[in-house]
Design an enzyme around this catalytic site. Structure first.
Site, mmCIF file in Angstrom:
data_model
loop_
_atom_site.group_PDB
_atom_site.id
_atom_site.type_symbol
_atom_site.label_atom_id
_atom_site.label_comp_id
_atom_site.label_asym_id
_atom_site.label_seq_id
_atom_site.Cartn_x
_atom_site.Cartn_y
_atom_site.Cartn_z
ATOM 1 N N SER A 85 -9.710 1.426 2.915
ATOM 2 C CA SER A 85 -8.902 2.234 2.037
ATOM 3 C C SER A 85 -7.832 1.441 1.279
ATOM 4 O O SER A 85 -7.288 1.950 0.290
ATOM 5 C CB SER A 85 -8.228 3.348 2.842
ATOM 6 O OG SER A 85 -7.293 2.807 3.755
ATOM 7 N N SER A 136 -9.642 -0.878 7.148
ATOM 8 C CA SER A 136 -9.117 -0.705 5.787
ATOM 9 C C SER A 136 -8.406 -1.903 5.163
ATOM 10 O O SER A 136 -8.181 -1.907 3.961
ATOM 11 C CB SER A 136 -8.179 0.494 5.742
ATOM 12 O OG SER A 136 -8.941 1.653 5.597
ATOM 13 N N LYS A 158 0.851 -1.198 0.000
ATOM 14 C CA LYS A 158 0.000 0.000 0.000
ATOM 15 C C LYS A 158 0.886 1.248 0.000
ATOM 16 O O LYS A 158 1.908 1.282 0.698
ATOM 17 C CB LYS A 158 -0.888 -0.039 1.242
ATOM 18 C CG LYS A 158 -1.953 1.039 1.327
ATOM 19 C CD LYS A 158 -2.812 0.832 2.582
ATOM 20 C CE LYS A 158 -3.934 1.827 2.708
ATOM 21 N NZ LYS A 158 -4.786 1.588 3.898
HETATM 22 N N1 GLN Z 1 -13.152 4.070 6.727
HETATM 23 C C1 GLN Z 1 -12.336 4.318 7.864
HETATM 24 C C2 GLN Z 1 -11.812 5.726 7.826
HETATM 25 O O1 GLN Z 1 -11.976 6.373 6.834
HETATM 26 C C3 GLN Z 1 -11.235 3.319 7.953
HETATM 27 C C4 GLN Z 1 -9.966 3.726 7.307
HETATM 28 C C5 GLN Z 1 -8.797 2.849 7.615
HETATM 29 O O2 GLN Z 1 -8.911 1.788 8.243
HETATM 30 N N2 GLN Z 1 -7.626 3.323 7.230
HETATM 31 O O3 GLN Z 1 -11.240 6.198 8.748
#
Ligand code: GLN
Length: 481
Positions: free
Chosen positions: A152, A176, A77
């Protein structure tokens, strides 16, 4: 040659001489050329992968020792540093940032001879659930390219699911890793807080986030966890796990284990297909000899609010460093005085990150901290107490990973609160520091559904055993690409 094999199988095949590393890497590059124009899993590539493969093949031919990953192609990532390559966090703010060092997880993987094919797409600074908030365009779900791949770590999930690598590393602050794993039908794991070093992960909300693998099988997750877990002097929050072997006894089964179904996670707001898949998973566990009971968590209704209050506060602080002076994008200084330059430069953050920073400036501010930030911390503490109490009586919790099926690209982008609420099932593991995993379980009308299992802190190994048992009850169709 089948590009869709597991990491463990890949190692066997290379050892048996079924193919060379160069052959496999070349095929993977071809696969990327063929599909990534449409899928957009990757943001950047390493141009020297064939060379690396040849070197490893030469070592094997010369009977030299090579690392346990035997040159398998993996992706990372783009918020995790890989030395010498761009690490953009899918943000215009870091458009030209080249990482000066390797994250600890990357160093560990390199020392086992992985080949890092490239860096994957994400929602900007890992804030989002669909990859639509990437500043470089959305990724597409290989199961149906009109749909989001989740986020994400969407690019990571797509790259594994579309055979553009064998495994990937993502980061999980509130789901994410697990969310895109569920949407793309791969395995996604968030460990106990502290089990994997965050050194070299660009921070979003450091008190709750972890790096985690996305793989084709649960065994592969255990294989990678063996490599990347453990104490790191560069990250004081890491735990010494005494070199635990997560792969041994992975087939221990769940006979006699107690599994709690979180009532609130199969109720209102959950798609009926997702409820039905969860009930089917519960039946499978019963057939395997586990005992199921329903549990309810009083604090659960406040978990998403608490999560966004805490994470926005940490994000506001973490992202304050992006002033475009030390690193950033091309935006000349001339004509600005100091403060106006910084405020103008920071307009290059996208809408979601900006929203979080505004929120993160407000909720902990003087006069409001008691009402919002401190209250959010109380919810976190109470939720942790409640879940610890539950784990005195049960071994695992089960719930759908995401309350809904993958949705269409563009469908929810204008409704941030609707997107926040989709984190309902995943954030509790982050807020309480518990390990959690998403296991691919059903395909409903061509769209994947993952089942989430959560265990108590440091019960990562039994958690993987339970996930392995569940995985082996199903045979899912191949991704239609
Ligand atoms: N959807 C969550 C957020 O926007 C999770 C994001 C993540 O785990 N990086 O914070």
């Amino acid at each position: 040659m089948n590009l869709g094999i597991s990491a463990l199988r890949y190692v066997e095949e290379v050892k048996n001489g079924s193919f060379t590393i160069e052959e496999f890497i070349s095929k993977t590059v071809e696969q990327i050329k063929k599909h990534d124009g449409k899928l957009h899993a990757y943001l950047s590539f390493d141009d020297h992968v064939i060379e690396q493969a040849r070197n490893l093949d030469r070592k094997i031919a010369n009977k030299e020792k090579i690392g346990s990953c035997f040159g398998m192609p993996i992706s990372i990532k783009d918020n995790i540093c890989v030395k010498g390559g761009k690490t953009t966090c899918a943000s215009k703010m870091l458009e030209n940032f080249v990482a000066p060092y390797d994250a600890t997880v990357v160093l560990k993987l390199k020392s086992e001879d992985v080949i890092i094919i490239g860096k994957t797409n994400l929602d900007e600074f890992a804030m989002g659930i669909s990859t639509e908030f990437s500043a470089y365009g959305t990724s597409h779900n290989p199961w149906n390219t009109d749909y989001v791949p989740g986020g994400s770590s969407g690019g990571s999930a797509v790259s594994v699911s579309a055979f553009e690598c064998i495994a990937s590393l993502g980061s999980d602050t509130g789901g994410s890793v697990r969310n895109p794993a569920s949407f793309c039908s791969v395995v996604g794991f968030k460990p106990t807080y502290g089990l994997i070093s965050r050194y070299g992960l660009i921070s979003y909300a450091n008190s709750i986030e972890q790096i985690g693998p996305l793989t084709r099988t649960v065994e592969d997750t255990a294989f990678f966890l063996n490599i990347i877990s453990g104490f790191d002097p560069n990250d004081d929050t890491t735990i010494d796990n005494k070199n635990e072997d997560y792969l041994s006894n992975i087939d221990a089964g769940v006979e006699g284990k107690k599994i709690g179904i979180i009532k609130e996670m199969v109720g209102q707001g959950t798609d009926k297909e997702v409820v039905s898949a969860t009930n089917n998973a519960i039946k499978k566990f019963e057939e395997l000899g586990a005992k199921i009971e329903e549990i309810s968590l009083d604090m659960i209704d406040y978990s998403v609010a608490s999560y966004y209050t805490i994470t926005s506060t940490e994000a506001g602080s973490n992202l304050a460093r992006y002033d475009n002076l030390r690193y950033g994008y091309d935006f000349p200084l001339e004509g600005y005085e100091f403060n106006s330059y910084i405020s103008k430069a920071r307009k290059n953050f996208g809408p979601e990150v900006t929203r979080r920073m505004i929120l993160g400036g407000f909720v902990p501010s003087a006069g409001y901290a008691g009402k919002y930030f401190l209250k959010a911390l109380k919810v976190k503490k109470k939720l942790t107490d409640e879940i610890n109490e539950a784990f005195k009586k049960i071994d695992f919790l089960i719930a759908p990973t995401v309350p809904v099926l993958p949705f269409k690209i563009g469908e929810k982008i204008d409704d941030p609160v609707a997107l926040f609420l989709l984190d309902f099932n995943t954030v509790i593991a982050n807020l309480t520091g518990k390990p959690a995993i998403s296991v691919p379980f059903e395909i409903s009308n061509g769209l994947p559904i993952g089942i989430q299992l959560i265990a108590n802190s440091m019960q990562d190994k039994p958690l993987l055993q339970a996930a392995y048992a569940l995985q082996n009850t199903v045979k899912l169709p191949e991704v239609p690409i």
